[in-house]
Design a protein around this motif. Sequence first.
Motif, PDB file in Angstrom:
ATOM      1  N   GLY A 125       0.778  -1.233   0.000  1.00 38.41           N
ATOM      2  CA  GLY A 125       0.000   0.000   0.000  1.00 38.41           C
ATOM      3  C   GLY A 125       0.806   1.277   0.000  1.00 38.41           C
ATOM      4  O   GLY A 125       0.278   2.348   0.312  1.00 38.41           O
ATOM      5  N   GLU A 171      -0.445  -0.406 -11.276  1.00 31.35           N
ATOM      6  CA  GLU A 171      -0.568   0.900 -10.625  1.00 31.35           C
ATOM      7  C   GLU A 171       0.144   2.017 -11.386  1.00 31.35           C
ATOM      8  O   GLU A 171       0.167   3.165 -10.939  1.00 31.35           O
ATOM      9  N   THR A 179       2.388   4.698  -0.817  1.00 29.97           N
ATOM     10  CA  THR A 179       1.931   5.835  -1.614  1.00 29.97           C
ATOM     11  C   THR A 179       3.007   6.922  -1.686  1.00 29.97           C
ATOM     12  O   THR A 179       2.721   8.042  -2.096  1.00 29.97           O
TER      13      THR A 179
END
Length: 172
Positions: free
Chosen positions: A59, A81, A61
């Motif tokens: 996860g 992504e 970012t």
Amino acid sequence: MITETRHPTATADSAGLATPTSPVLAVPPADPADAAAYFAARLAFHTDPTDVHGALAAGATDFVVVDSRSTEAWDQGHVPEAVHLPTARIPQDAAQLLDPAVPVVVYCWGPGCDGATRAALALSRLGYRVKEMLGGIEYWIREGYEVTTWEGTERRPVDPLTAPVGGGDCGC
């Protein structure tokens, strides 16, 4: 045809006798401090598919992945992504697609292609902090990670020459 013959150089042992030096050490290793500076700098410029995949799966970012290839290549398969930003479009489109405060990890086809290097250069000239993903999409796929294609998602089998077949950590 001209061929080059390698002759080992010699060093003296503790008794003063000449002992051959292998071609590996014909140029001696760098001083440890110089080596540490070099390898730290290298890691500032590069990352690899395993680290990128692991971070994205967890996860993360704190970076964005950019695929610098053509639309046809993107459609063949890309990191799920990733942002699509072909190298030629970087000067015109980077500001609309990327936050200058977020580091960029760029990739292209693979180790035989300088496309990611060119994209990293273009982005860094615009003020972005950039790392190049070693191995590009080729090694992403060879390590068994999922890609998004124009038809959906797919995952190919792990290449045992690039990653553990069982999907475990390579230990590096």
